[in-house]
Design a protein around this motif. Structure first.
Motif, short mmCIF file in Angstrom:
data_model
loop_
_atom_site.label_atom_id
_atom_site.label_comp_id
_atom_site.label_asym_id
_atom_site.label_seq_id
_atom_site.Cartn_x
_atom_site.Cartn_y
_atom_site.Cartn_z
N TYR A 75 50.70 74.65 -12.16
CA TYR A 75 50.48 74.69 -13.69
C TYR A 75 50.54 76.15 -14.29
O TYR A 75 50.66 76.33 -15.20
CB TYR A 75 49.09 73.56 -14.07
CG TYR A 75 49.40 72.50 -14.06
CD1 TYR A 75 50.78 71.91 -14.02
CD2 TYR A 75 48.06 71.62 -14.24
CE1 TYR A 75 51.20 70.31 -13.85
CE2 TYR A 75 49.14 69.80 -13.99
CZ TYR A 75 49.98 69.81 -13.64
OH TYR A 75 50.19 68.63 -13.30
N GLY A 78 54.00 77.72 -14.26
CA GLY A 78 54.50 77.25 -14.97
C GLY A 78 55.46 76.99 -14.26
O GLY A 78 56.63 76.22 -15.65
N THR A 88 60.42 73.33 -14.11
CA THR A 88 59.01 74.08 -15.08
C THR A 88 58.08 73.37 -14.72
O THR A 88 58.66 72.16 -15.10
CB THR A 88 60.13 74.46 -16.90
OG1 THR A 88 60.92 75.44 -16.99
CG2 THR A 88 58.41 74.34 -17.71
N SER A 90 53.99 71.57 -16.18
CA SER A 90 53.02 72.51 -17.30
C SER A 90 52.22 71.19 -16.67
O SER A 90 52.84 70.29 -16.87
CB SER A 90 53.63 72.19 -19.17
OG SER A 90 53.61 70.32 -19.08
#
Ligand code: SAM
Length: 299
Positions: A75, A78, A88, A90
């Motif tokens: 995280y 990312g 990616t 999050s």
């Protein structure tokens, strides 16, 4: 800005600190690669450019989040590698796990040549990991990815775009099969890595997971099998006869799951596949009595 010497010292000290806090020192390098653009080889050879754009103070602040708040490094940077792709991520999506990588090969083996042009669904797609790997591995199939989380779908779509695979996957926001009414009796392969952790166990998970990953991606209800029960009950209306039903499960769920699949009466060749750690991690079955009445020969 940080000089090469400062960076080398920071890396050495932080790697040692990580070890003493039971965090892999590799995570320090992971962070450095993501924020400075240094390559793994440059780090291994201790060859740094004269200056990098990030200050030591900024680096330290980021690393403190890892150590003090137990934020997963994925995280912080990312992104995460998964199979042969970079995704990616999050805090709106589960970080795809290495053990889940195997589900793709199991699905490909189970489906064989017969379903290469079929409809394949990834239910609870999260970051899109499974759907994206399928889109690469089975380019002639039509891939459908469903999640009820708006945040997850937006990350999954972003990942599809970054990998140039957005035209290969249909994305839907909704609950399991509900957005797929148009595919009743037409699905060849159903894959899902649903939430399967019993609610009571969530607080025992390591802080990185319990405090930072979405609860809706983890919480499987009282015995962990709430979502899987739903998938057992609903799949026979959507997956055609002979189609694949494949889910990830957790240690200790196989026996109950076997009974649930047998009791349902619409499944055959039920079996469980171990992950590389020897845990029965995947439940695989074929739909034998699709309630849609669809037969393979119907086309
Ligand atoms: C364990 S995560 C798996 C994510 C991803 N497939 C992976 O393997 O990394 C479970 C996913 O199921 C989604 N989910 C939970 N309940 C759902 C529901 N009722 N309908 C659709 N998706 C759901 C969560 O938002 C989450 O993205």
């Amino acid at each position: 800005m940080s000089s090469a010497q400062e960076l080398a010292r920071w890396r050495e000290q932080t790697r040692q600190q990580a070890l003493s806090q039971s965090i892999s020192p590799e995570e320090v390098d992971w962070l450095l690669q993501a924020v400075t653009g240094l390559t793994p080889l440059q780090l291994r050879l201790n060859q740094y450019p004269p200056e990098v754009a990030i200050s030591l103070q900024q680096l330290t602040q980021l690393w403190e989040k890892r150590v003090n708040q137990r934020v997963p490094v994925q995280y912080l940077v990312g992104e995460t590698p998964w199979r042969d792709i970079n995704l990616t991520v999050s805090p709106g999506v589960l970080i795809p796990r290495p053990e889940t990588e195997q589900i793709i090969d199991i699905a490909l083996d189970a489906a064989g040549e017969a379903f290469q042009n079929g409809h394949w669904v990834d239910l609870g797609t999260g970051s899109g990991a499974i759907a994206l790997a399928l889109a690469k591995a089975v380019p002639d199939a039509t891939i459908h990815a469903v999640d009820n989380s708006e945040d997850a779908l937006s990350i999954a779509q972003q990942n599809a775009q970054q990998l140039g695979l957005e035209s290969n996957i249909h994305f839907y926001q909704g609950c399991w099969f509900s957005p797929l009414a148009h595919l009743q009796g037409k699905i060849s392969v159903m894959i899902s890595n649903p939430p399967y952790i019993p609610s009571g166990m969530l607080k025992e998970l390591q802080p990185e997971v319990a405090q930072h990953e979405p609860q809706s991606a983890l919480d499987g209800g009282e015995d962990g099998l709430a979502a899987i029960r739903h998938l057992i009950a609903t799949a026979p209306a959507f997956v055609h006869e002979g189609g694949v039903w494949l889910t990830e499960i957790m240690k200790g769920q196989a026996e109950t799951l076997y009974q649930l699949l047998v009791e349902n009466g619409n499944y055959t060749q039920i079996h469980f596949i171990q992950d590389f750690a020897g845990i029965e991690r995947f439940a695989l079955a074929y739909v034998s009595n699709s309630s849609s009445g669809f037969k393979m020969d119907d086309g």
